[in-house]
Motif scaffolding. Structure first.
Motif, short mmCIF file in Angstrom:
data_model
loop_
_atom_site.label_atom_id
_atom_site.label_comp_id
_atom_site.label_asym_id
_atom_site.label_seq_id
_atom_site.Cartn_x
_atom_site.Cartn_y
_atom_site.Cartn_z
N ASP A 38 -4.83 -11.33 4.17
CA ASP A 38 -6.08 -11.94 3.72
C ASP A 38 -7.28 -11.22 4.34
O ASP A 38 -8.31 -11.04 3.69
CB ASP A 38 -6.13 -13.42 4.11
CG ASP A 38 -4.91 -14.20 3.63
OD1 ASP A 38 -4.23 -13.73 2.70
OD2 ASP A 38 -4.65 -15.28 4.19
N VAL A 39 -7.13 -10.81 5.60
CA VAL A 39 -8.18 -10.04 6.26
C VAL A 39 -8.33 -8.68 5.59
O VAL A 39 -9.44 -8.20 5.35
CB VAL A 39 -7.86 -9.87 7.77
CG1 VAL A 39 -8.86 -8.95 8.44
CG2 VAL A 39 -7.83 -11.23 8.46
N TYR A 40 -7.19 -8.04 5.28
CA TYR A 40 -7.25 -6.73 4.61
C TYR A 40 -7.97 -6.83 3.27
O TYR A 40 -8.73 -5.93 2.89
CB TYR A 40 -5.84 -6.18 4.38
CG TYR A 40 -4.97 -6.05 5.60
CD1 TYR A 40 -5.52 -5.92 6.88
CD2 TYR A 40 -3.59 -6.04 5.49
CE1 TYR A 40 -4.71 -5.79 7.99
CE2 TYR A 40 -2.77 -5.91 6.60
CZ TYR A 40 -3.33 -5.78 7.85
OH TYR A 40 -2.52 -5.65 8.95
N HIS A 41 -7.73 -7.93 2.54
CA HIS A 41 -8.44 -8.12 1.27
C HIS A 41 -9.93 -8.36 1.51
O HIS A 41 -10.78 -7.82 0.80
CB HIS A 41 -7.85 -9.31 0.53
CG HIS A 41 -6.52 -9.04 -0.10
ND1 HIS A 41 -5.52 -9.98 -0.23
CD2 HIS A 41 -6.01 -7.90 -0.66
CE1 HIS A 41 -4.48 -9.45 -0.83
NE2 HIS A 41 -4.74 -8.18 -1.09
N ARG A 42 -10.25 -9.16 2.52
CA ARG A 42 -11.65 -9.47 2.79
C ARG A 42 -12.46 -8.25 3.20
O ARG A 42 -13.62 -8.08 2.82
CB ARG A 42 -11.72 -10.53 3.91
CG ARG A 42 -13.08 -11.18 4.10
CD ARG A 42 -13.20 -11.76 5.50
NE ARG A 42 -13.34 -10.72 6.51
CZ ARG A 42 -12.75 -10.72 7.70
NH1 ARG A 42 -11.92 -11.70 8.03
NH2 ARG A 42 -12.95 -9.73 8.53
N THR A 43 -11.84 -7.37 4.00
CA THR A 43 -12.56 -6.19 4.50
C THR A 43 -12.57 -5.04 3.49
O THR A 43 -13.35 -4.09 3.65
CB THR A 43 -11.93 -5.68 5.80
OG1 THR A 43 -10.57 -5.27 5.54
CG2 THR A 43 -11.96 -6.75 6.89
N GLY A 44 -11.67 -5.10 2.50
CA GLY A 44 -11.59 -4.01 1.54
C GLY A 44 -10.56 -2.96 1.89
O GLY A 44 -10.42 -1.97 1.16
N LEU A 45 -9.83 -3.14 3.00
CA LEU A 45 -8.75 -2.21 3.31
C LEU A 45 -7.75 -2.16 2.15
O LEU A 45 -7.24 -1.11 1.79
CB LEU A 45 -8.05 -2.62 4.61
CG LEU A 45 -6.87 -1.74 5.05
CD1 LEU A 45 -7.32 -0.31 5.35
CD2 LEU A 45 -6.17 -2.34 6.27
N TYR A 46 -7.45 -3.34 1.60
CA TYR A 46 -6.71 -3.45 0.35
C TYR A 46 -7.72 -3.92 -0.70
O TYR A 46 -7.99 -5.11 -0.82
CB TYR A 46 -5.57 -4.48 0.45
CG TYR A 46 -4.46 -4.15 1.41
CD1 TYR A 46 -4.38 -2.93 2.08
CD2 TYR A 46 -3.46 -5.08 1.66
CE1 TYR A 46 -3.35 -2.65 2.95
CE2 TYR A 46 -2.41 -4.82 2.53
CZ TYR A 46 -2.37 -3.60 3.18
OH TYR A 46 -1.34 -3.34 4.05
N LEU A 87 -9.96 -5.23 -3.75
CA LEU A 87 -9.84 -6.13 -4.88
C LEU A 87 -11.01 -5.89 -5.83
O LEU A 87 -12.07 -5.40 -5.40
CB LEU A 87 -9.89 -7.60 -4.41
CG LEU A 87 -8.79 -8.08 -3.46
CD1 LEU A 87 -9.12 -9.47 -2.96
CD2 LEU A 87 -7.43 -8.06 -4.14
N GLN A 88 -10.83 -6.24 -7.07
CA GLN A 88 -11.96 -6.19 -8.01
C GLN A 88 -12.80 -7.43 -7.78
O GLN A 88 -12.33 -8.56 -7.95
CB GLN A 88 -11.46 -6.13 -9.45
CG GLN A 88 -12.57 -5.94 -10.47
CD GLN A 88 -12.03 -5.71 -11.87
OE1 GLN A 88 -10.85 -5.53 -12.06
NE2 GLN A 88 -12.92 -5.73 -12.85
N PRO A 103 -1.54 -13.01 -7.94
CA PRO A 103 -2.73 -12.40 -7.34
C PRO A 103 -3.29 -13.30 -6.24
O PRO A 103 -2.97 -14.50 -6.20
CB PRO A 103 -3.70 -12.31 -8.53
CG PRO A 103 -3.35 -13.50 -9.36
CD PRO A 103 -1.85 -13.64 -9.25
N PRO A 104 -4.14 -12.75 -5.35
CA PRO A 104 -4.79 -13.60 -4.36
C PRO A 104 -5.56 -14.74 -5.03
O PRO A 104 -6.05 -14.59 -6.15
CB PRO A 104 -5.74 -12.63 -3.64
CG PRO A 104 -5.14 -11.28 -3.87
CD PRO A 104 -4.53 -11.33 -5.23
N PRO A 154 0.64 -17.39 -12.22
CA PRO A 154 1.97 -17.06 -12.73
C PRO A 154 3.05 -17.87 -12.03
O PRO A 154 2.98 -18.10 -10.82
CB PRO A 154 2.10 -15.56 -12.41
CG PRO A 154 0.70 -15.07 -12.32
CD PRO A 154 -0.10 -16.20 -11.75
N ALA A 155 4.05 -18.30 -12.79
CA ALA A 155 5.07 -19.20 -12.26
C ALA A 155 6.24 -18.48 -11.59
O ALA A 155 6.96 -19.09 -10.80
CB ALA A 155 5.62 -20.07 -13.39
#
Length: 327
Positions: free
Chosen positions: A47-55, A57-58, A93-94, A104-105
């Motif tokens: 979640d941190v990686y997504h927040r910082t942009g390391l991973y 997201l659009q 997806p996050p 998605p199920a």
């Protein structure tokens, strides 16, 4: 049904201050989807990686990869879940930091009655990560030895217990004596305080100079080179996270020089992309927990409204075990 769900969203990458709340429309699930109302959400370094942009997201994008709750509705073609059923997931997806969502199920799993929503939210991503590390990455058998960094964290405490339950010797590392004691209590054969000891030298001592069969390293840049030096010839380096930053480029020839080492950079989401595999991984995890072989430690609880404080605590390495977000 509520028409909207309070949801944590980012519109830019950055520190915890970029986390904001929005009321997002819910709607009905389409083919292959479910609508789930959450009772608790999990907190993870991804979640941190997504927040910082390391991973990346659009943007804008909701955050969170893990939660547990009750199915409210199912879309066409969904056969393994039904309205009113308890369920939990770690999945793309996050978007798990919310009251409810349509998603998605395929990676949403029926939750046994014997496991609480809070426990499930604390263990799905971390527990299935441990499942693939020990069962789907490199052959490990009773009597083998692994080095596991961050052994007192959410993944680490599950790994300590998992290893013990399968007769695998786990040497852990942690940043304080207290965390080392916690890892040892949960099944680590040894735990090294990396702030006061050289973990490479200590691993060599503990293995009579032979090294370990595998290293499981979620720290990244700070521990990568030392981790390679802890392996025995033909050993497997499993780099599965970047808590200290991504591993910089390196010369593959080093693997030959250090004993024909092997290396992999797996992710949970590759393993669970297949519905059947995902459900089997979850069932194995549920069995470990229901059978008492693995106890999930929820050492921190934050209300969803205080998600920024939860991120700060995680990044400062002030947490042990798992952290959940309560609704």
């Amino acid at each position: 049904m509520h028409d909207t769900a309070r949801t944590v969203v980012i519109h830019e990458f950055g520190g915890p201050e970029v986390l904001r709340f929005e009321d997002r429309p819910l709607g009905e699930p389409g083919p292959g989807e479910v609508r789930i109302r959450h009772h608790a959400c999990g907190l993870n370094f991804i979640d941190v990686y997504h927040r910082t942009g390391l991973y990346p997201l659009q943007l804008p994008h909701a955050l969170g990869m893990e939660a547990a709750g009750v199915i409210e509705a199912v879309g066409e073609g969904v056969t393994h879940l039904e309205p009113g059923q308890r369920a939990a997931y770690a999945a793309d997806p996050p978007g798990a930091y919310c009251e409810a969502r349509v998603m998605p199920a395929a990676q949403v799993c029926p939750l046994p009655d014997g496991i609480s929503f809070e426990t499930a939210a604390a263990m799905m991503l971390k527990g299935m990560t441990v499942e693939y590390l020990f069962h789907r990455t490199t052959p490990l058998k009773r009597g083998d030895t692994v080095l596991f960094h961050a052994a007192a964290g959410g993944v680490g405490l599950i790994a300590c217990q998992w290893a013990k339950s399968e007769g695998i010797k786990l040497i852990g590392t942690a940043g304080t004596d207290e965390k080392c004691r916690l890892a040892h209590f949960n099944g680590a054969t040894h735990c090294i305080n990396y702030r006061t000891e050289n973990f490479v030298e200590r691993v060599r001592e503990l293995t009579d100079g032979k090294g370990v069969d595998a290293v499981m390293d979620s720290i990244g840049a700070d521990t990568f080179e030392g981790s390679l030096d802890c392996l025995k010839p033909l050993g497997m380096m499993i780099s599965f996270g970047n808590a200290s930053g991504p591993v910089p480029p390196f010369n593959l020839g080093i693997l030959a020089q250090k004993g024909s080492l092997k290396i992999t950079r797996p992710t949970l989401f590759t393993h669970i992309a297949n519905h059947t595999v995902c459900q089997a991984m979850a069932r194995r995890l549920f069995g470990k927990v229901e059978g008492g072989e693995v106890k999930i430690h929820i050492d921190q609880r934050f209300h969803l409204e205080n998600v920024a404080d939860a991120h700060r605590a995680l990044e400062a390495r002030q947490t042990t075990g798992s952290t959940i977000l309560e609704l």
